[in-house]
Design a protein around this motif. Structure first.
Motif, PDB file in Angstrom:
ATOM      1  N   TRP A  36       0.799  -1.195   0.107  1.00 38.84           N
ATOM      2  CA  TRP A  36       0.258  -0.115   0.001  1.00 38.84           C
ATOM      3  C   TRP A  36       0.730   1.114  -0.130  1.00 38.84           C
ATOM      4  N   SER A  39       2.439   1.951  -3.304  1.00 45.25           N
ATOM      5  CA  SER A  39       1.499   2.175  -4.166  1.00 45.25           C
ATOM      6  C   SER A  39       1.210   3.636  -4.346  1.00 45.25           C
ATOM      7  N   VAL A  40       0.956   4.375  -3.105  1.00 47.15           N
ATOM      8  CA  VAL A  40       0.683   5.504  -2.545  1.00 47.15           C
ATOM      9  C   VAL A  40       1.834   6.303  -3.255  1.00 47.15           C
ATOM     10  N   ASP A  42       4.052   5.600  -5.532  1.00 51.61           N
ATOM     11  CA  ASP A  42       4.199   5.674  -6.782  1.00 51.61           C
ATOM     12  C   ASP A  42       3.011   6.472  -7.586  1.00 51.61           C
ATOM     13  N   ASP A  43       1.972   6.602  -6.924  1.00 53.08           N
ATOM     14  CA  ASP A  43       0.754   7.458  -7.596  1.00 53.08           C
ATOM     15  C   ASP A  43       1.263   8.661  -7.462  1.00 53.08           C
ATOM     16  N   LYS A  44       2.073   9.198  -6.511  1.00 48.93           N
ATOM     17  CA  LYS A  44       2.564  10.717  -6.495  1.00 48.93           C
ATOM     18  C   LYS A  44       4.018  10.797  -6.949  1.00 48.93           C
ATOM     19  N   ASN A  45       4.341   9.798  -8.016  1.00 48.12           N
ATOM     20  CA  ASN A  45       5.614   9.999  -8.663  1.00 48.12           C
ATOM     21  C   ASN A  45       6.690   9.944  -7.872  1.00 48.12           C
TER      22      ASN A  45
END
Length: 330
Positions: A36, A39-40, A42-45
Protein backbone atom coordinates in the motif's frame (compact mmCIF):
# COMPACT_ATOMS: atom_id res chain seq x y z
CA UNK A 1 9.11 -38.69 17.60
CA UNK A 2 10.81 -35.35 17.89
CA UNK A 3 14.04 -35.20 19.84
CA UNK A 4 13.62 -33.09 23.01
CA UNK A 5 15.80 -30.03 23.48
CA UNK A 6 17.35 -28.75 26.68
CA UNK A 7 15.45 -25.47 26.43
CA UNK A 8 12.21 -26.48 24.76
CA UNK A 9 10.46 -29.36 23.11
CA UNK A 10 11.22 -29.72 19.44
CA UNK A 11 8.08 -29.06 17.37
CA UNK A 12 6.23 -32.03 16.02
CA UNK A 13 4.56 -32.33 12.58
CA UNK A 14 1.44 -30.38 13.61
CA UNK A 15 3.48 -27.68 15.30
CA UNK A 16 5.66 -27.35 12.20
CA UNK A 17 2.58 -26.87 10.01
CA UNK A 18 1.20 -24.32 12.46
CA UNK A 19 4.50 -22.43 12.54
CA UNK A 20 4.64 -22.40 8.74
CA UNK A 21 1.10 -20.99 8.53
CA UNK A 22 1.92 -18.33 11.09
CA UNK A 23 5.04 -17.40 9.16
CA UNK A 24 3.06 -17.04 5.94
CA UNK A 25 0.42 -14.96 7.71
CA UNK A 26 3.09 -12.70 9.18
CA UNK A 27 4.74 -12.18 5.80
CA UNK A 28 1.37 -11.31 4.25
CA UNK A 29 0.55 -8.93 7.10
CA UNK A 30 3.90 -7.24 6.57
CA UNK A 31 3.68 -7.17 2.78
CA UNK A 32 0.22 -5.61 2.54
CA UNK A 33 1.07 -2.31 4.27
CA UNK A 34 4.33 -2.18 2.35
CA UNK A 35 2.50 -2.71 -0.93
CA UNK A 36 0.00 0.00 0.00
CA UNK A 37 2.81 2.41 0.90
CA UNK A 38 4.65 1.80 -2.38
CA UNK A 39 1.41 2.24 -4.33
CA UNK A 40 0.78 5.63 -2.71
CA UNK A 41 4.34 6.74 -3.39
CA UNK A 42 4.09 5.57 -6.98
CA UNK A 43 0.82 7.46 -7.51
CA UNK A 44 2.54 10.62 -6.34
CA UNK A 45 5.53 9.95 -8.64
CA UNK A 46 7.89 9.60 -5.69
CA UNK A 47 9.36 6.40 -7.07
CA UNK A 48 10.25 7.87 -10.45
CA UNK A 49 13.86 7.45 -11.37
CA UNK A 50 14.19 11.20 -11.80
CA UNK A 51 13.76 11.60 -8.03
CA UNK A 52 16.66 9.32 -7.25
CA UNK A 53 19.01 9.92 -10.17
CA UNK A 54 20.63 13.06 -8.70
CA UNK A 55 22.16 10.96 -5.92
CA UNK A 56 24.06 9.06 -8.63
CA UNK A 57 24.50 11.59 -11.41
CA UNK A 58 24.99 14.85 -9.50
CA UNK A 59 27.97 14.75 -7.17
CA UNK A 60 27.11 18.19 -5.79
CA UNK A 61 24.44 16.58 -3.62
CA UNK A 62 27.20 14.80 -1.74
CA UNK A 63 30.00 17.36 -1.85
CA UNK A 64 27.82 20.41 -1.14
CA UNK A 65 25.14 19.05 1.18
CA UNK A 66 25.24 15.52 2.56
CA UNK A 67 28.93 14.96 3.31
CA UNK A 68 29.45 18.40 4.95
CA UNK A 69 26.28 17.83 6.96
CA UNK A 70 27.48 14.39 8.01
CA UNK A 71 30.83 15.89 9.00
CA UNK A 72 29.11 18.44 11.25
CA UNK A 73 26.98 15.70 12.81
CA UNK A 74 29.94 13.49 13.58
CA UNK A 75 32.03 16.40 14.84
CA UNK A 76 29.35 17.54 17.28
CA UNK A 77 28.69 13.98 18.46
CA UNK A 78 32.39 13.20 18.93
CA UNK A 79 33.09 16.41 20.87
CA UNK A 80 30.02 15.87 23.03
CA UNK A 81 31.07 12.32 23.89
CA UNK A 82 34.71 13.22 24.56
CA UNK A 83 33.63 15.93 27.02
CA UNK A 84 30.62 14.16 28.51
CA UNK A 85 32.33 10.83 29.21
CA UNK A 86 34.95 12.03 31.74
CA UNK A 87 32.46 14.51 33.20
CA UNK A 88 29.92 11.72 33.63
CA UNK A 89 32.57 9.49 35.22
CA UNK A 90 33.41 12.20 37.76
CA UNK A 91 29.75 12.77 38.59
CA UNK A 92 29.06 9.03 38.82
CA UNK A 93 31.95 8.51 41.21
CA UNK A 94 30.89 11.59 43.12
CA UNK A 95 27.46 10.09 43.69
CA UNK A 96 29.12 7.13 45.43
CA UNK A 97 31.33 9.24 47.66
CA UNK A 98 31.34 8.80 51.44
CA UNK A 99 31.39 12.56 51.86
CA UNK A 100 27.99 14.23 51.73
CA UNK A 101 29.46 17.52 50.48
CA UNK A 102 30.61 15.65 47.36
CA UNK A 103 27.68 13.26 47.02
CA UNK A 104 24.84 15.77 47.40
CA UNK A 105 26.05 18.29 44.79
CA UNK A 106 26.68 15.41 42.38
CA UNK A 107 23.15 14.13 43.03
CA UNK A 108 21.66 17.56 42.36
CA UNK A 109 23.64 18.10 39.15
CA UNK A 110 22.81 14.66 37.75
CA UNK A 111 19.12 14.79 38.60
CA UNK A 112 18.76 18.37 37.38
CA UNK A 113 20.32 17.92 33.95
CA UNK A 114 18.80 14.49 33.48
CA UNK A 115 15.33 15.88 34.05
CA UNK A 116 15.52 18.71 31.52
CA UNK A 117 14.95 17.81 27.85
CA UNK A 118 18.11 18.09 25.82
CA UNK A 119 16.35 20.43 23.41
CA UNK A 120 15.73 22.95 26.19
CA UNK A 121 19.36 22.75 27.22
CA UNK A 122 20.37 23.57 23.65
CA UNK A 123 18.02 26.54 23.53
CA UNK A 124 19.25 27.87 26.91
CA UNK A 125 22.87 27.42 25.85
CA UNK A 126 22.28 29.20 22.56
CA UNK A 127 20.72 32.16 24.35
CA UNK A 128 23.46 32.21 26.96
CA UNK A 129 26.16 32.30 24.30
CA UNK A 130 24.28 35.10 22.54
CA UNK A 131 24.05 37.17 25.74
CA UNK A 132 27.37 36.54 27.44
CA UNK A 133 29.94 35.47 24.86
CA UNK A 134 31.68 36.73 21.75
CA UNK A 135 31.12 33.57 19.75
CA UNK A 136 30.26 34.36 16.16
CA UNK A 137 26.65 33.92 15.19
CA UNK A 138 27.45 31.27 12.57
CA UNK A 139 29.33 29.14 15.08
CA UNK A 140 26.91 29.62 17.97
CA UNK A 141 24.48 26.79 17.03
CA UNK A 142 27.26 24.21 17.11
CA UNK A 143 28.46 25.41 20.52
CA UNK A 144 24.89 25.31 21.80
CA UNK A 145 24.28 21.81 20.45
CA UNK A 146 27.50 20.47 21.97
CA UNK A 147 26.77 22.17 25.30
CA UNK A 148 23.27 20.73 25.48
CA UNK A 149 24.46 17.28 24.56
CA UNK A 150 27.31 17.40 27.08
CA UNK A 151 25.13 18.51 30.00
CA UNK A 152 22.40 15.99 29.36
CA UNK A 153 24.54 13.02 28.41
CA UNK A 154 27.04 13.60 31.23
CA UNK A 155 24.12 13.14 33.64
CA UNK A 156 23.05 9.96 31.87
CA UNK A 157 26.61 8.63 31.66
CA UNK A 158 27.04 9.32 35.39
CA UNK A 159 24.26 6.84 36.04
CA UNK A 160 25.80 4.35 33.65
CA UNK A 161 29.15 4.61 35.44
CA UNK A 162 27.46 4.18 38.81
CA UNK A 163 25.55 1.18 37.48
CA UNK A 164 28.72 -0.36 36.08
CA UNK A 165 30.58 -0.05 39.37
CA UNK A 166 27.65 -1.33 41.43
CA UNK A 167 27.31 -4.33 39.15
CA UNK A 168 30.64 -5.70 40.39
CA UNK A 169 30.69 -8.32 43.15
CA UNK A 170 31.34 -6.90 46.60
CA UNK A 171 34.24 -9.28 47.00
CA UNK A 172 36.26 -7.08 44.66
CA UNK A 173 36.05 -4.22 47.13
CA UNK A 174 36.64 -6.42 50.16
CA UNK A 175 39.73 -7.97 48.58
CA UNK A 176 41.14 -4.55 47.75
CA UNK A 177 40.56 -3.33 51.29
CA UNK A 178 42.11 -6.51 52.67
CA UNK A 179 45.43 -5.74 50.98
CA UNK A 180 45.40 -2.19 52.34
CA UNK A 181 44.03 -0.15 49.44
CA UNK A 182 42.23 3.07 50.23
CA UNK A 183 38.78 3.65 48.73
CA UNK A 184 40.11 5.94 46.02
CA UNK A 185 42.73 3.36 45.05
CA UNK A 186 40.06 0.65 45.03
CA UNK A 187 37.92 2.71 42.70
CA UNK A 188 40.72 3.68 40.30
CA UNK A 189 42.72 0.47 40.16
CA UNK A 190 40.12 -2.24 40.84
CA UNK A 191 36.51 -1.24 40.24
CA UNK A 192 36.61 1.15 37.29
CA UNK A 193 38.82 -1.02 35.04
CA UNK A 194 36.46 -3.97 35.54
CA UNK A 195 33.34 -1.85 35.19
CA UNK A 196 34.40 -0.61 31.77
CA UNK A 197 33.39 -3.83 30.05
CA UNK A 198 30.02 -3.80 31.81
CA UNK A 199 29.43 -0.20 30.79
CA UNK A 200 30.39 -0.48 27.13
CA UNK A 201 26.98 -1.58 25.75
CA UNK A 202 25.18 1.21 27.57
CA UNK A 203 27.80 3.76 26.55
CA UNK A 204 27.44 2.73 22.92
CA UNK A 205 23.67 3.05 23.16
CA UNK A 206 24.13 6.55 24.52
CA UNK A 207 26.55 7.39 21.72
CA UNK A 208 23.90 6.41 19.21
CA UNK A 209 21.46 8.71 21.02
CA UNK A 210 23.99 11.55 20.85
CA UNK A 211 24.42 11.14 17.09
CA UNK A 212 20.66 11.28 16.55
CA UNK A 213 20.11 14.18 18.95
CA UNK A 214 22.33 16.45 16.86
CA UNK A 215 19.33 16.70 14.52
CA UNK A 216 17.50 18.69 17.23
CA UNK A 217 19.99 21.50 16.83
CA UNK A 218 19.47 21.48 13.09
CA UNK A 219 15.70 21.70 13.44
CA UNK A 220 15.55 24.64 15.86
CA UNK A 221 18.94 26.36 15.94
CA UNK A 222 19.98 26.18 12.30
CA UNK A 223 22.91 23.89 13.02
CA UNK A 224 24.14 22.66 9.64
CA UNK A 225 24.06 18.94 10.43
CA UNK A 226 22.96 16.08 8.19
CA UNK A 227 19.22 16.56 8.53
CA UNK A 228 19.47 20.28 7.76
CA UNK A 229 21.49 19.46 4.65
CA UNK A 230 18.84 16.93 3.67
CA UNK A 231 16.16 19.60 3.83
CA UNK A 232 18.17 21.69 1.38
CA UNK A 233 18.52 18.71 -0.96
CA UNK A 234 14.77 18.06 -0.82
CA UNK A 235 14.05 21.71 -1.53
CA UNK A 236 16.47 22.11 -4.41
CA UNK A 237 15.78 18.81 -6.16
CA UNK A 238 12.08 18.35 -5.25
CA UNK A 239 12.66 14.82 -4.02
CA UNK A 240 11.63 14.89 -0.38
CA UNK A 241 11.01 11.16 0.04
CA UNK A 242 14.21 10.19 -1.74
CA UNK A 243 16.32 12.71 0.18
CA UNK A 244 15.07 11.67 3.60
CA UNK A 245 15.34 8.00 2.69
CA UNK A 246 19.01 8.49 1.81
CA UNK A 247 19.56 10.43 5.05
CA UNK A 248 17.93 7.65 7.04
CA UNK A 249 20.19 5.09 5.37
CA UNK A 250 23.23 7.19 6.26
CA UNK A 251 22.13 7.35 9.91
CA UNK A 252 21.61 3.58 9.93
CA UNK A 253 25.06 2.97 8.46
CA UNK A 254 26.75 5.30 10.94
CA UNK A 255 25.05 3.68 13.91
CA UNK A 256 25.74 0.21 12.51
CA UNK A 257 29.45 1.03 12.28
CA UNK A 258 29.47 2.44 15.82
CA UNK A 259 27.74 -0.62 17.20
CA UNK A 260 30.04 -2.96 15.29
CA UNK A 261 33.15 -1.18 16.54
CA UNK A 262 31.88 -1.20 20.11
CA UNK A 263 31.04 -4.90 19.92
CA UNK A 264 34.53 -5.63 18.63
CA UNK A 265 36.09 -3.49 21.36
CA UNK A 266 33.96 -5.09 24.07
CA UNK A 267 34.87 -8.59 22.92
CA UNK A 268 38.54 -7.68 22.79
CA UNK A 269 38.48 -6.29 26.32
CA UNK A 270 36.57 -9.27 27.68
CA UNK A 271 38.98 -11.71 26.08
CA UNK A 272 42.00 -9.71 27.10
CA UNK A 273 41.70 -9.37 30.81
CA UNK A 274 39.62 -8.64 33.84
CA UNK A 275 35.89 -8.79 33.87
CA UNK A 276 33.13 -10.14 36.01
CA UNK A 277 30.72 -10.81 33.18
CA UNK A 278 28.24 -8.26 34.52
CA UNK A 279 26.66 -6.12 31.83
CA UNK A 280 24.80 -2.83 32.04
CA UNK A 281 21.86 -3.32 29.63
CA UNK A 282 21.60 -1.63 26.23
CA UNK A 283 18.33 0.06 27.11
CA UNK A 284 19.67 1.82 30.17
CA UNK A 285 20.11 5.08 28.30
CA UNK A 286 16.55 4.95 27.04
CA UNK A 287 15.24 4.19 30.53
CA UNK A 288 17.04 7.12 32.05
CA UNK A 289 16.13 9.33 29.10
CA UNK A 290 12.48 8.49 29.64
CA UNK A 291 12.71 9.98 33.09
CA UNK A 292 12.88 6.75 34.96
CA UNK A 293 13.35 6.69 38.67
CA UNK A 294 17.06 6.12 38.36
CA UNK A 295 19.19 3.05 38.40
CA UNK A 296 19.31 1.93 41.94
CA UNK A 297 21.00 -1.44 42.07
CA UNK A 298 21.69 -2.71 38.61
CA UNK A 299 23.01 -6.19 39.19
CA UNK A 300 22.29 -7.18 35.69
CA UNK A 301 24.19 -10.13 34.49
CA UNK A 302 26.52 -12.87 35.43
CA UNK A 303 29.50 -14.39 33.86
CA UNK A 304 32.16 -16.84 34.65
CA UNK A 305 32.95 -15.20 37.94
CA UNK A 306 29.88 -13.19 38.59
CA UNK A 307 27.19 -15.18 40.31
CA UNK A 308 25.70 -12.04 41.76
CA UNK A 309 22.48 -12.19 39.82
CA UNK A 310 21.80 -15.76 40.89
CA UNK A 311 22.46 -15.17 44.54
CA UNK A 312 20.57 -11.93 44.71
CA UNK A 313 23.44 -10.24 46.55
CA UNK A 314 23.66 -6.56 45.89
CA UNK A 315 27.30 -5.65 45.42
CA UNK A 316 28.17 -2.50 47.20
CA UNK A 317 31.62 -1.00 46.80
CA UNK A 318 31.43 0.59 50.15
CA UNK A 319 27.96 2.00 50.23
CA UNK A 320 24.29 1.33 50.06
CA UNK A 321 22.68 0.35 46.76
CA UNK A 322 21.59 3.88 46.09
CA UNK A 323 25.14 5.08 46.09
CA UNK A 324 25.14 6.29 49.64
CA UNK A 325 26.91 4.80 52.59
CA UNK A 326 25.75 3.65 55.96
CA UNK A 327 27.65 6.49 57.53
CA UNK A 328 27.27 8.80 54.60
CA UNK A 329 25.99 11.67 56.67
CA UNK A 330 29.25 12.17 58.36
Amino acid sequence: MSKPSVLYDAPGPRAKVRNALLTVAFVIALALPLWWLLSVLDDKNQLDASRWDPFVTDSRIWTTYLLPGLQETLTAAALALVIALPLGAVLGIGRMSDHWWIRRPADVIVEFFRSIPVLMLMLFANQAYAEWSNIERDSRPMYAVITGLVLYNAAVLAEIVRAGVLSLPRGQTDAAHAIGMRKSQTMIYVLLPQAVTAMLPAIVSQLVVIVKDTALGGALLGFAELLSATRLVASNYSNTIAAYTVAAIIFVLVNFLLTGFASWLEGRIRRGRRGTGAVVPHDMAEETQAGGAGIAAPVLGTGATGAIGATGDQPDPGGTPDGGTPDGGR
